[in-house]
Write a protein that holds these residues in place. Sequence first.
Motif, PDB file in Angstrom:
ATOM      1  N   LEU A  71       0.502  -1.165   0.030  1.00  0.00           N
ATOM      2  CA  LEU A  71      -0.146   0.330   0.623  1.00  0.00           C
ATOM      3  C   LEU A  71       1.047   1.376   0.176  1.00  0.00           C
ATOM      4  CD1 LEU A  71      -2.888   0.344  -0.142  1.00  0.00           C
ATOM      5  CD2 LEU A  71      -2.798   0.964   2.506  1.00  0.00           C
ATOM      6  N   GLY A 106      -7.938   0.727   0.271  1.00  0.00           N
ATOM      7  CA  GLY A 106      -7.591   0.186   1.337  1.00  0.00           C
ATOM      8  C   GLY A 106      -8.863   0.381   2.042  1.00  0.00           C
ATOM      9  N   LYS A 131     -14.737   0.529   2.482  1.00  0.00           N
ATOM     10  CA  LYS A 131     -13.299   0.969   1.889  1.00  0.00           C
ATOM     11  C   LYS A 131     -13.624   2.495   1.362  1.00  0.00           C
ATOM     12  CE  LYS A 131     -13.683   0.326  -2.416  1.00  0.00           C
ATOM     13  NZ  LYS A 131     -13.875  -0.598  -4.100  1.00  0.00           N
ATOM     14  N   PHE A 165      -4.301  -0.478   7.492  1.00  0.00           N
ATOM     15  CA  PHE A 165      -4.294  -0.188   6.392  1.00  0.00           C
ATOM     16  C   PHE A 165      -4.490  -1.418   5.084  1.00  0.00           C
ATOM     17  CE2 PHE A 165      -6.466   3.643   6.471  1.00  0.00           C
ATOM     18  CZ  PHE A 165      -8.028   3.821   5.698  1.00  0.00           C
ATOM     19  N   ARG A 167      -4.383  -3.172   1.555  1.00  0.00           N
ATOM     20  CA  ARG A 167      -4.739  -2.575  -0.181  1.00  0.00           C
ATOM     21  C   ARG A 167      -5.194  -2.986  -0.311  1.00  0.00           C
ATOM     22  NH1 ARG A 167      -1.044  -0.617  -4.827  1.00  0.00           N
ATOM     23  NH2 ARG A 167      -2.563  -0.551  -6.445  1.00  0.00           N
TER      24      ARG A 167
END
Length: 186
Positions: A71, A106, A131, A165, A167
């Motif tokens: 990410l 993410g 999301k 977080f 991805r």
Amino acid sequence: MNAANRITFGKLAVVAVAMFGFGFALVPFYKKICEVTGINDLQKADAVVNTQVDKSRTLVLELDANLRNDLPWEFRPLERSVRVHPGQLAQVVFEVRNKSTAPVAGQAIPSYGPQLAGQYFRKLDCFCFAKQELGAGEIRRMPVTFVVHPDLPADVNTVTLSYTFFRIEGPTRPDAASAAPAARRG
């Protein structure tokens, strides 16, 4: 008009004037009754207070932010820690920045330390509920509104709220999702 009608008219006029006067007299009469009994006394009313807040106790809430996988974001809390009373409505803010030149999606997953604190942590609003899609170079501030329930064991004085977080693969925009099936058909 005959005499009987005049007498009836006079009586009705007196009753109408008396009722009109009684209506005006009710306001100060009602105020006096409320003053004597203490009912509905707006001047003496106390401010609304949340009785669920345990002001005798203060918790330190430490905030942590992490990223997983590939990410390409920067993610951090605006404050490293805050002090809250159990039962108090509070808010903290996290900031995320997409460092890539493309949109990225993410999803944040929360965790708590000690783990039992999660049972007493009530989030009313959180970016982790959905999301998050960030455009290229986009920066976003995301609040978390919460209450720590007063039943949190007394020996817990510090709670760590950590978000990680991850991805999420796939189209990041609704128009990209609808265009993908059309491209496969042709």
